[in-house]
Design a protein around this motif. Structure first.
Motif, PDB file in Angstrom:
ATOM      1  N   GLN A  53      45.241 106.810   5.964  1.00  0.00           N
ATOM      2  CA  GLN A  53      45.955 105.642   6.495  1.00  0.00           C
ATOM      3  C   GLN A  53      45.358 104.358   5.928  1.00  0.00           C
ATOM      4  O   GLN A  53      46.079 103.482   5.433  1.00  0.00           O
ATOM      5  N   LYS A  54      44.013 104.318   6.010  1.00  0.00           N
ATOM      6  CA  LYS A  54      43.318 103.127   5.518  1.00  0.00           C
ATOM      7  C   LYS A  54      43.636 102.883   4.056  1.00  0.00           C
ATOM      8  O   LYS A  54      43.895 101.751   3.602  1.00  0.00           O
ATOM      9  N   LEU A  55      43.630 104.027   3.331  1.00  0.00           N
ATOM     10  CA  LEU A  55      43.905 103.937   1.882  1.00  0.00           C
ATOM     11  C   LEU A  55      45.300 103.379   1.644  1.00  0.00           C
ATOM     12  O   LEU A  55      45.496 102.488   0.794  1.00  0.00           O
ATOM     13  N   LYS A  56      46.242 103.923   2.492  1.00  0.00           N
ATOM     14  CA  LYS A  56      47.635 103.489   2.337  1.00  0.00           C
ATOM     15  C   LYS A  56      47.764 101.993   2.621  1.00  0.00           C
ATOM     16  O   LYS A  56      48.425 101.251   1.867  1.00  0.00           O
ATOM     17  N   THR A  57      47.134 101.553   3.736  1.00  0.00           N
ATOM     18  CA  THR A  57      47.199 100.132   4.118  1.00  0.00           C
ATOM     19  C   THR A  57      46.667  99.269   2.978  1.00  0.00           C
ATOM     20  O   THR A  57      47.299  98.277   2.574  1.00  0.00           O
ATOM     21  N   ALA A  58      45.515  99.740   2.481  1.00  0.00           N
ATOM     22  CA  ALA A  58      44.896  98.975   1.402  1.00  0.00           C
ATOM     23  C   ALA A  58      45.818  98.921   0.189  1.00  0.00           C
ATOM     24  O   ALA A  58      45.999  97.859  -0.434  1.00  0.00           O
ATOM     25  N   GLU A  59      46.444 100.057  -0.078  1.00  0.00           N
ATOM     26  CA  GLU A  59      47.343 100.130  -1.233  1.00  0.00           C
ATOM     27  C   GLU A  59      48.515  99.168  -1.063  1.00  0.00           C
ATOM     28  O   GLU A  59      48.871  98.426  -1.990  1.00  0.00           O
TER      29      GLU A  59
END
Lengths: 247, 198
Positions: free
Chosen positions: B136-142
């Motif tokens: 999720q964090k990765l997605k948000t960051a992306e």
């Protein structure tokens, strides 16, 4: 000097007459009564504690009982059970008569041929009646040995009949003679001791020898007393076995 | 038995008693035993005493001794039976103890296995959760990054138009309108994109 057989004399303690017969209470009668009292009292008192683990006296009473019971069981088998009380009484009567007679100044009823013969004759008649009632006429096959050659049978039957009728005689004489011999022997040695002692002086010391002999003989007589009671009883068992099983 | 008795009896019969009995008769008036006048009294008292003794023996003494002996035999038999029962009970107890021990061992093994698999499951779950969170964090960051790039891309047209307008005014001293410049820049960029695409 007294005769060594004088000890067997019947002495009247008090006179008694019954239907014209002399049935006086004598020293012999006294010791018959004492035999009954002593044997019954001993057994009754000894068994009284009825302890699970018997004491000395109870153990002795039980031993006497089991001794006769074993004798009846091994010689007569299970059919002998009803006759156990009479055989036990017989054993105790003869045993106590013999043993009481060994006490100095006492009287030995079994040293009287009439007593032992009466007992033996009663056994003989009783056993023969038992055999006749149980086997009837078949009882007479007892006198015919099985497997004997035919020619010999009449001869053998005569021998068998004689040996059968001699039974009460041998049974009674055996006990009587043993008692008579033992007590006479004791008296002979006692008389010898008195004779040597009355010689006086140094020779009197020699009377110790017959006294020692008396001690030994008394021990032997105790053995004979017990043994003869046993022999008398076991022969009774064997006669009873013959009557019940005809060989 | 019979032979043994005979062996005992024969020597006793041959003892000097019989000889004495015969010899003693000659002197001192014979054996007192052979005095027939004493026989009736002896027979009478023998019968009386023996009968009484038999009665007492058969009624009182022998049943008493027998009952004592039988009681003891009974007690011994009972005790033996009790001992046998106790022995069976002990065997039973040992067997049940062993069985329960075995059951406990099996149960413990099962529990250990369960605990192990449960722990594994928990660990797996935690790991999975962590992975989701990280994703999720990765997605948000992306997404943020994408947006920032898009924004940057969007503002690049403006910057390009401004730079173009300034460059044009410097070189030509023409003063193009903002709208015209941005239109031509857009066209140029679209042409460029078309060229690149073909």
């Amino acid at each position: 000097m007294h005769s060594p057989v004088e000890q067997f004399t019947i002495k009247v303690l008090f006179a008694l007459n019954l239907f014209g017969y002399d049935v006086s209470f004598t020293n012999s009668s006294l010791f018959m009564v004492l035999t009954v009292l002593a044997s019954i009292a001993f057994l009754a008192l000894a068994i009284r504690p009825a302890a699970l683990i018997p004491g000395r006296m109870q153990g002795l009473a039980e031993m006497l009982y089991e001794f006769v019971a074993d004798m009846v069981r091994s010689n007569v088998g299970n059919e002998g059970r009803p006759y156990f009380p009479v055989i036990f009484t017989l054993f105790m009567f003869v045993l106590f008569s013999n043993l009481l007679g060994l006490i100095p100044y006492s009287y030995t009823t079994t040293s009287q041929i009439v007593v032992t013969f009466a007992l033996a004759l009663a056994i003989f008649v009783g056993v023969t009646l038992i055999a006749l009632v149980k086997h009837g006429f078949h009882f007479f096959s007892f006198f015919v040995p099985s497997g004997a050659p035919k020619a010999l049978i009449p001869f053998l039957v005569v021998i068998e009949v004689i040996s059968y009728f001699v039974r009460p005689v041998s049974l009674s004489v055996r006990l009587f003679a043993n008692m008579l011999a033992g007590h006479t022997m004791l008296k002979v040695f006692a008389g010898l001791a008195v004779m040597i002692a009355s010689a006086g002086g140094v020779a009197a010391a020699g009377s110790v020898l017959p006294l020692i002999a008396i001690i030994g003989l008394t021990g032997l007589e105790v053995l004979v007393a017990v043994l003869q009671a046993y022999v008398f009883t076991i022969l009774t068992c064997m006669y009873l076995n013959d009557a019940l099983h005809l060989h | 038995m019979r032979h043994k008795t005979l062996l005992l009896v024969v020597p006793l019969l041959m003892s000097p008693g019989l000889g004495w009995a015969a010899g003693g008769g000659d002197e001192a008036g014979g054996l007192p035993q052979l005095d027939l006048t004493t026989w009736p009294t002896q027979l009478f008292w023998l019968v009386v005493t023996f009968a009484i003794m038999y009665l007492l023996m058969s009624v009182m003494v022998t049943p008493r001794i027998r009952s004592v002996l039988e009681d003891r035999q009974q007690r011994i038999t009972n005790d033996l039976e009790k001992a046998r029962d106790a022995d069976t009970k002990v065997t039973e107890m040992r067997l049940s103890y062993e069985a329960s021990l075995e059951a406990a061992r099996t149960e413990a093994a099962a529990k250990a296995r369960d605990a192990l698999s449960e722990a594994k499951a928990t660990a797996d779950e935690a790991e999975a959760e962590m992975a989701t969170k990280l994703n999720q964090k990765l997605k948000t960051a992306e997404t943020k990054l994408m947006k920032m790039r898009d924004d940057a891309m969007a503002s690049i047209d403006e910057v390009a138009a401004e730079i173009t307008a300034q460059t044009v005014s410097h070189l030509t001293s023409l003063k193009p309108t903002k709208a015209a410049v941005s239109k031509s820049v857009k066209d140029a960029m679209a042409t460029r994109a078309n060229q690149e695409a073909s």
